[in-house]
Scaffold this active site. Sequence first.
Site, PDB file in Angstrom:
ATOM      1  N   HIS A   1       0.665  -1.168   0.236  1.00 28.80           N
ATOM      2  CA  HIS A   1       0.268  -0.129   0.052  1.00 28.80           C
ATOM      3  C   HIS A   1       0.877   0.869  -0.029  1.00 28.80           C
ATOM      4  O   HIS A   1       0.737   2.475  -0.237  1.00 28.80           O
ATOM      5  CB  HIS A   1      -0.942  -0.237   1.262  1.00 28.80           C
TER       6      HIS A   1
ATOM      7  N   ASP B   1       2.658   9.339  -1.361  1.00 32.79           N
ATOM      8  CA  ASP B   1       1.849   8.781  -0.411  1.00 32.79           C
ATOM      9  C   ASP B   1       1.629   7.609  -1.613  1.00 32.79           C
ATOM     10  O   ASP B   1       1.578   7.402  -2.591  1.00 32.79           O
ATOM     11  CB  ASP B   1       0.634   9.816  -0.587  1.00 32.79           C
TER      12      ASP B   1
HETATM   13  C1  GDG Z   1      -1.888   3.833   3.447  1.00 29.59           C
HETATM   14  C2  GDG Z   1      -0.806   4.785   2.308  1.00 29.59           C
HETATM   15  C3  GDG Z   1      -2.862   4.598   0.782  1.00 29.59           C
HETATM   16  C4  GDG Z   1      -8.782   9.857   8.683  1.00 29.59           C
HETATM   17  N1  GDG Z   1      -8.786  10.251   9.500  1.00 29.59           N
HETATM   18  C5  GDG Z   1     -10.148   9.890  10.197  1.00 29.59           C
HETATM   19  C6  GDG Z   1     -10.164   9.347   9.475  1.00 29.59           C
HETATM   20  N2  GDG Z   1      -8.951   8.939   8.517  1.00 29.59           N
HETATM   21  C7  GDG Z   1      -9.196   8.080   6.917  1.00 29.59           C
HETATM   22  C8  GDG Z   1      -9.410   9.037   6.329  1.00 29.59           C
HETATM   23  C9  GDG Z   1      -8.882   7.358   4.969  1.00 29.59           C
HETATM   24  C10 GDG Z   1      -7.860   7.582   5.479  1.00 29.59           C
HETATM   25  O1  GDG Z   1      -7.907   7.340   7.271  1.00 29.59           O
HETATM   26  C11 GDG Z   1      -6.731   7.495   4.803  1.00 29.59           C
HETATM   27  O2  GDG Z   1      -6.019   7.002   4.259  1.00 29.59           O
HETATM   28  P1  GDG Z   1      -4.716   7.660   2.779  1.00 29.59           P
HETATM   29  O3  GDG Z   1      -4.842   6.849   1.628  1.00 29.59           O
HETATM   30  O4  GDG Z   1      -5.275   9.257   3.236  1.00 29.59           O
HETATM   31  O5  GDG Z   1      -3.011   7.242   4.120  1.00 29.59           O
HETATM   32  P2  GDG Z   1      -2.376   5.733   5.087  1.00 29.59           P
HETATM   33  O6  GDG Z   1      -3.528   5.585   5.762  1.00 29.59           O
HETATM   34  O7  GDG Z   1      -1.721   6.392   5.229  1.00 29.59           O
HETATM   35  O8  GDG Z   1      -2.586   4.723   3.995  1.00 29.59           O
HETATM   36  C12 GDG Z   1      -1.847   5.254   1.531  1.00 29.59           C
HETATM   37  C13 GDG Z   1      -3.771   3.577   1.600  1.00 29.59           C
HETATM   38  O9  GDG Z   1      -2.856   3.168   2.602  1.00 29.59           O
HETATM   39  C14 GDG Z   1      -4.344   2.431   0.954  1.00 29.59           C
HETATM   40  O10 GDG Z   1      -3.664   2.122   0.186  1.00 29.59           O
HETATM   41  O11 GDG Z   1      -3.713   4.621   0.169  1.00 29.59           O
HETATM   42  O12 GDG Z   1      -0.614   5.893   0.628  1.00 29.59           O
HETATM   43  O13 GDG Z   1       0.166   5.144   2.764  1.00 29.59           O
HETATM   44  O14 GDG Z   1      -9.631   6.425   4.262  1.00 29.59           O
HETATM   45  O15 GDG Z   1     -11.031   8.484   5.270  1.00 29.59           O
HETATM   46  N3  GDG Z   1     -11.392   8.249   9.146  1.00 29.59           N
HETATM   47  C15 GDG Z   1     -12.305   8.498   9.793  1.00 29.59           C
HETATM   48  N4  GDG Z   1     -12.046   9.587  11.271  1.00 29.59           N
HETATM   49  C16 GDG Z   1     -11.360  10.768  10.884  1.00 29.59           C
HETATM   50  O16 GDG Z   1     -10.289  10.903  12.228  1.00 29.59           O
HETATM   51  N5  GDG Z   1     -13.611   7.860  10.737  1.00 29.59           N
END
Ligand code: GDG
Length: 737
Positions: free
Chosen positions: A164, A371
């Site tokens: 990921h 990312d």
């Molecule tokens: C890894 C990779 C890749 C955030 N704050 C809250 C909350 N979130 C949710 C968001 C989103 C998720 O968390 C974050 O996803 P990201 O993709 O932006 O980042 P990583 O956690 O670093 O994920 C990344 C991912 O894996 C998938 O393959 O995209 O590049 O680093 O869904 O909405 N959700 C809630 N409350 C919050 O305060 N409910």
Amino acid sequence: MAKLIIVSNRLPVKLQEKEGKLKYTPSEGGLATGLGSIYKKKDNLWIGWPGTVIDDLLIQEQVVEDLSHENMYPVFLTDNEIKEFYEGFSNETLWPSFHYFSQYAVYDHDLWETYVEVNQKYCDEILKHANPNDTIWVHDYQLLLLPSMLRKKLPDSTIGFFQHIPFPSYEVFRLLPWRRELLEGMLGADLVGFHTYDDMRHFLSSVNRILGYGGMHGWINTGNRSLLVDSFPMGIDYEKYASVAASEEVLKLEQEYRRNVGTENIIISIDRLDYSKGIPQRLEAFEMFLERYPEFHEKVTLVMLVVPSRDAVEKYKELKEEVDELVGRINGKYSHINWNPIQYFYRSLPLETLSAFYRMANVALVTPMRDGMNLVCKEYVASKLDQKGVLILSEMAGASKELSDALLINPNDINKMVDALYEALTMPVEEQRQHMINMQETLKRYNIHHWVGLFMDRLSYVKIKQMSMETSYLDDATFQEMSDSYEMASSRLIFLEYDGGLTNYKSKPLLARPDEDLLELLENLSNNPKNRVVVISSREKANMEDWLGHLNLDIVAEHGVWLKQRGSGWKTMMSLMDDWKSDIRLILELYVDRTPGSFIEEKEHSLVWHYRRVETGLGELRARELVNHLTFLASNSNLQVLDGQMAVEIKAQEVNKGKATSHWLNMYPHEFVLAVGDDWGDEEIFKAMPRNAYTIKTGNSYSIAKYHLDGPGEVREMLFKLIKQESREASNAKMTG
Ligand code: GDG
């Protein structure tokens, strides 16, 4: 029934334990939603850490029992394992290295050892549940060693691996002291997936440079297995985000928050606390924006949500302090009694609040330094039901490859970020709509369900393809069958690759001269009026003429540039331009200077760099470098680089042995066809063969050939046997006649 086992560091549930009381909260992450409909089906299951350290064995039993009803099976980790495996090796070594923050990476052998042990722990738990023909889908950088551990115990199972986070370029990856072990761990999978083509390219290059495995079109050949590497950009559960955004509850929350924020323009920023997300740079850009555009004072607010993450890791603590300080400074400088430019939340908020934030923001500022994908920007787009709003997105996020309608910025270029903020805040509504519609169409189609389906389909395809590439040993029964059809046929075409097929490799190409035994064999075979024997080689025509020209053979030289039909002279089928040679020769000479013992061979339409006389290890290392170098140069030309046996050859693409062999297949009758080859280049010959042909590869590596033999010695033995059996049968027939 074969089942699917999903494995990730964390289970899609968060367990909390207080005085023996257990509370389970389902997680809402993208992966949990995407795979939710699958792991709950039939016997499928999900294996991972439940999110809390539980040492008490009785409570562990209870957790196993509770989770088993939800098709989940926990791997219990100790405090020390969390510290060394999760916070340590995963998040202080791999995470910074893979996000191009190598200066933050910790190289500690104890952490590595715990990483190996914990991967083994996951493996052991899986083995309790897995059957040999199950499919196992492993997720992410915490479990890089797991595919190979599983492969050792379950050699026939189907194993997929998805990473990921980004895969860094070779120059960054090679800094890791455990680079070989990590790559070997991943190569236990049948399919290795990344979010983007660039990640995939970097991985292939590291595998090639560090382990020396090559291949074509994303396939890696390890000598006894082939696996595929591909990109699968992950989507979101579009319908879920769109419908939450449309709910009454979110509508009300949005109105309430808008009143509280109080400005007409709202910029949203949402991330986990992480240095890869570029939070300080974003704040600096916002500060510069306020400085440069005072007309926006009291008219714009940055609503910044930072979700606590990995706060036991030192670098994250430092980052938290930096962000707090920056927010304090900017707010201190610009705040009014009724305006705070930044509204900062350091906590996790419910999905509905997040959705209301997405709805109310006319700009989303998503500017990670690196990312893998970034789901926040996709969720923002899916939540914009009125299609008004602008996404500012970093080029360094995997998502930027799909969302070209966003305002794309380089997160290191603060000035451009400021320009983008101004452009976004002043963009006409019609323009906003047009971009938003385009992005929504993309995300609707390539949603999380599409992603899961695509990965699983590709995994099944790999398995089928592997089966077709598995060669079986040409045993006595098959030989007999082949010998029978040889005897029955009145016209036979026999294609024999010279080096590796009929003779062993020697330290110098010219030492592989045919011995008496081989000449006798070829003479016997080719003098049979039913046979047409074609010897194929990448050698120069003069060399082949010198060695075999006196026999009644057909010959292909230089991969198919030159053809000789028995009884006539050499002919070429193509008019080739060789103007590329002088440039490429200069590069090869550079490699000769740096690699004692290597040398260049110039053929009429190709150049070869040989390293069979180079010190073991050095030759392979330089060859990896040279292949990469030449492949890069050849990418926009019609040249092809062949990573051969102790040699790297570069030639015009239109020349190949497959084309040359087709020439004979088209010209002459062939009731019986036999083809013998030895390396990757000879796959072209096998591809060109009719279905009923006997195709034999020397050595036991993956091939589309049907059979294999151990080496040239066995090939000769087999051919002598064919001849003998036929003459025995013929004399028997005479006697009985
Ligand atoms: C890894 C990779 C890749 C955030 N704050 C809250 C909350 N979130 C949710 C968001 C989103 C998720 O968390 C974050 O996803 P990201 O993709 O932006 O980042 P990583 O956690 O670093 O994920 C990344 C991912 O894996 C998938 O393959 O995209 O590049 O680093 O869904 O909405 N959700 C809630 N409350 C919050 O305060 N409910």
